[in-house]
Design an enzyme around this catalytic site. Structure first.
Site, short mmCIF file in Angstrom:
data_model
loop_
_atom_site.label_atom_id
_atom_site.label_comp_id
_atom_site.label_asym_id
_atom_site.label_seq_id
_atom_site.Cartn_x
_atom_site.Cartn_y
_atom_site.Cartn_z
N HIS A 59 0.93 2.93 15.11
CA HIS A 59 1.91 3.83 15.63
C HIS A 59 3.00 2.67 16.47
CE1 HIS A 59 -0.26 7.74 15.30
NE2 HIS A 59 0.69 7.45 14.37
N HIS A 60 2.63 1.47 16.35
CA HIS A 60 3.46 0.65 17.15
C HIS A 60 5.05 0.84 16.77
CE1 HIS A 60 3.46 -1.76 13.44
NE2 HIS A 60 4.38 -2.52 13.71
N ARG A 61 5.25 1.18 15.57
CA ARG A 61 6.59 1.47 15.25
C ARG A 61 6.79 2.88 14.68
NH1 ARG A 61 8.60 -2.63 17.26
NH2 ARG A 61 9.17 -4.60 16.30
N ASP A 76 9.30 -7.39 7.60
CA ASP A 76 10.05 -7.05 8.69
C ASP A 76 10.76 -5.59 8.54
OD1 ASP A 76 11.03 -7.56 11.23
OD2 ASP A 76 12.53 -9.01 10.62
N LYS A 103 -0.56 6.35 4.69
CA LYS A 103 -0.96 6.54 3.52
C LYS A 103 -1.21 8.12 3.25
CE LYS A 103 -0.49 4.57 -0.26
NZ LYS A 103 0.41 3.41 -0.51
N SER A 144 12.58 1.94 -0.03
CA SER A 144 12.58 3.01 0.62
C SER A 144 13.21 3.03 1.88
CB SER A 144 11.08 3.47 0.76
OG SER A 144 10.42 3.93 -0.49
N LYS A 199 2.10 -4.77 5.46
CA LYS A 199 3.10 -4.96 4.45
C LYS A 199 4.26 -4.91 5.09
CE LYS A 199 2.04 -2.90 0.89
NZ LYS A 199 1.79 -2.05 -0.31
N LYS A 224 4.89 4.97 7.65
CA LYS A 224 5.57 4.94 6.27
C LYS A 224 4.70 4.62 5.11
CE LYS A 224 9.34 5.15 3.58
NZ LYS A 224 8.60 5.92 2.74
P1 NAD Z 1 1.16 4.39 -11.85
O1 NAD Z 1 0.33 5.73 -11.83
O2 NAD Z 1 2.67 4.57 -12.20
O3 NAD Z 1 0.71 3.41 -12.63
C1 NAD Z 1 -0.75 3.06 -12.78
C2 NAD Z 1 -1.09 2.50 -14.19
O4 NAD Z 1 -2.15 2.02 -14.45
C3 NAD Z 1 -1.13 3.74 -15.32
O5 NAD Z 1 -0.11 3.52 -16.30
C4 NAD Z 1 -2.58 4.03 -15.61
O6 NAD Z 1 -2.61 4.56 -16.99
C5 NAD Z 1 -3.05 2.48 -15.69
N1 NAD Z 1 -4.39 2.34 -15.21
C6 NAD Z 1 -5.31 3.03 -14.70
N2 NAD Z 1 -6.52 2.35 -14.56
C7 NAD Z 1 -6.57 1.52 -15.50
C8 NAD Z 1 -7.34 0.43 -15.95
N3 NAD Z 1 -8.70 0.42 -15.47
N4 NAD Z 1 -6.99 -0.57 -16.75
C9 NAD Z 1 -5.65 -0.68 -17.18
N5 NAD Z 1 -4.85 0.37 -16.70
C10 NAD Z 1 -5.08 1.38 -15.81
O7 NAD Z 1 1.01 3.69 -10.42
P2 NAD Z 1 2.02 2.77 -9.65
O8 NAD Z 1 2.84 3.49 -8.80
O9 NAD Z 1 2.49 1.66 -10.73
O10 NAD Z 1 0.97 2.08 -8.66
C11 NAD Z 1 -0.03 0.96 -9.32
C12 NAD Z 1 -0.51 0.25 -8.15
O11 NAD Z 1 0.38 -0.36 -7.16
C13 NAD Z 1 -1.20 1.01 -6.88
O12 NAD Z 1 -2.46 0.25 -6.30
C14 NAD Z 1 -0.33 1.61 -5.76
O13 NAD Z 1 -0.99 1.58 -4.73
C15 NAD Z 1 0.33 -0.09 -6.02
N6 NAD Z 1 1.80 0.43 -5.27
C16 NAD Z 1 2.68 1.19 -5.82
C17 NAD Z 1 3.84 1.11 -5.31
C18 NAD Z 1 4.95 2.09 -5.89
O14 NAD Z 1 6.17 1.86 -5.46
N7 NAD Z 1 4.70 2.79 -7.12
C19 NAD Z 1 4.28 0.40 -4.26
C20 NAD Z 1 3.47 -0.62 -3.91
C21 NAD Z 1 1.95 -0.68 -4.40
#
Ligand code: NAD
Length: 479
Positions: A73-75, A108, A115, A371, A103, A79
């Protein structure tokens, strides 16, 4: 078993402990702070653990397990996305919330980290069931003040997307009918509901900008035995969802050669290169990436991680590179597009092998960055282009006129149109994202070298830790 069942449990790694170990490693190099302050930076400030009933399609009742963790909660607001997965645990949500804090600090952004997680398999739920779960989850968050434009602003994550964000917005507005800024209660909304262009591909584009910046550092590339630049680099991408697909697309457009792709059903390898769009079309038609033209098939998706390549981009889930396979990783650069895809111990092994790890708390910050732009737009109640586009066009036309008058030459109509066109909202978003990712890399990279830190990941964590600690100190927000 769903493919995402195999990560944390298989490698026996506890995600929050792993993030904490990374924190401790970086915090050891931190400036001097009042005793105890770094413990506060590390601690998860609040966790809401919910069990609520939802009517099933067959008339029965299902108890849903869900969480929202606000790490820092520092900011304000905090999110972070909401994950829909059977693997959701309190520990995972806390770890992901902590990563969000770091992150936001690295790039910044004026947010603390949070989460959410709902323990369901979204692919096994009907749309009606998903809507009831999402709306009830939102109502529960409202009851405890765990959502709101100035409190805590969710977004999509693994297993959720624009559709879920629409349900959240609608529920929030229904229960807060007179709140002027209600639309800013969540980001990742579709354009029709005041989302922002470029949000969908933002994380993947940010991953691309981050990799591009890293590959442009001559000394680092020399140390890895690589030339600079994205063009010609052999890339393997694991996970073709929101993050992985777009990262692969931008890398391929910039001239990288995609030699391996992995999805739930398996992986494919072709040292001569795989055309991403053709693979995606093949998957839509056949339901699988396997059996694509002449590519070599691997039924176990994790095998793709061990393919020979220059850049490995794990974009699916956490704990994919672990002690069990780290020694066999052949990539020179591991780009952590997913959250926590490389465990702490595996990162140490890779570092010993001389692999450059681009850390998740930097590399996948593009999503939360855009975002942030969406949140600002919603609070401003006006789009970025509306106030500037015409004015920009008028200035450009005057400038062109002045140059023509000075040189006595006239430029062609097509060129005139191109030069005098004012920026659209997507242009603002993309340029601001590129600036954010590029500048953050340079700051973290400089810290790595100047403070003689062991690796880039430690530098990113140290930068984040000091930013958060400085914020606590400067605000004096403890009695
Ligand atoms: P998503 O659900 O759109 O895509 C994940 C993909 O990985 C799916 O197509 C799934 O079928 C595939 N998958 C699952 N298990 C697998 C495996 N063992 N081997 C190969 N493929 C596999 O999710 P996303 O939004 O793309 O998020 C992916 C990662 O990125 C997560 O760790 C998430 O926390 C991180 N992330 C997402 C965002 C975002 O804006 N969506 C932002 C930052 C970080």
């Amino acid at each position: 078993m769903s493919a995402d069942d195999g990560n944390a449990k298989a490698s026996g790694v506890h995600f929050f402990d792993d993030v904490s170990r990374q924190f401790d490693k970086a915090a050891a190099a931190a400036r001097t702070y009042p005793p105890g302050l770094l413990e506060q930076v590390k601690a998860c400030n609040a966790v809401y653990r919910i069990r609520f009933p939802v009517r099933r399609d067959d008339g029965g009742v299902q108890t849903i397990e869900a969480y929202r963790a606000e790490h820092s909660h520092h900011r304000s607001p905090t999110k972070g996305g909401i994950r829909y997965s059977l693997d959701v645990t309190q520990e995972e949500v806390m770890a992901l919330a902590a990563l969000m804090t770091y992150k936001c600090a690295v790039v910044d952004l004026p947010f603390g980290g949070a989460k959410g997680g709902i323990k369901i398999d979204p692919r096994a739920c009907s749309v009606g069931m998903l809507e009831r779960i999402t709306r009830r989850y939102t109502a529960e968050l409202i009851k405890k003040n765990f959502i709101g434009p100035s409190v805590d602003v969710p977004a999509p994550d693994y297993g959720s997307g624009e559709r879920e964000m629409v349900w959240i917005t609608d529920t929030y507005r229904e229960l807060n009918p007179s709140q002027l800024d209600a639309l800013a209660c969540v980001t990742g909304k579709p354009l029709s509901l005041h989302g922002i262009p470029g949000r969908r591909e933002a994380t993947g584009l940010g991953v691309f900008f981050g990799i591009k910046e890293a590959l442009d550092h001559t000394d680092d590339m020399k140390a890895l035995g690589l030339t600079t630049g994205v063009a010609g680099k052999r890339v393997v991408v694991q996970g073709l969802g929101n993050v992985g697909y777009h990262a692969a697309r931008f890398l391929q457009e910039a001239g990288a050669v995609i030699v391996g792709l992995a999805e739930r059903e398996g992986a494919i390898h072709d040292p001569n290169g795989l055309d991403l769009e053709s693979v995606m079309a093949h998957r839509r038609e056949s339901g699988s990436i396997l059996r694509f033209k002449d590519a070599h098939n691997m039924t176990e998706p994790a095998q793709a991680l061990e393919l020979p390549c220059d850049v490995l981009v794990p974009s699916a889930l956490e704990n994919q590179v672990h002690e069990g396979n780290a020694e066999r990783i052949k990539a020179k650069v591991v780009a952590e597009a997913a959250n926590g895809p490389v465990t702490f111990d595996a990162a140490e092994t890779l570092a010993r092998k001389g692999v450059l790890i681009l850390p998740d708390i930097y590399l996948n910050a593009g999503g939360v960055t855009v975002s942030y732009f969406e949140w600002l737009k919603n609070l401003n109640h006006v789009s970025f282009e509306r106030m500037t586009k015409r004015q920009h066009e008028a200035t450009s036309r005057r400038l062109i006129g002045a140059v023509e008058a000075l040189t006595g030459k006239s430029i062609g109509d097509a060129e005139r149109r191109l030069l005098s066109q004012g920026p659209d909202e997507i242009d603002f978003v993309r340029s601001a994202l590129e600036e954010t990712m590029t500048r953050a890399y340079q700051v973290v990279h400089r810290l790595w070298k100047v403070r003689e830190l062991p690796d880039l990941k430690t530098a990113a964590f140290l930068h984040a830790i000091e930013r958060v600690a400085d914020a606590y100190e400067s605000q004096g927000i403890f009695p």
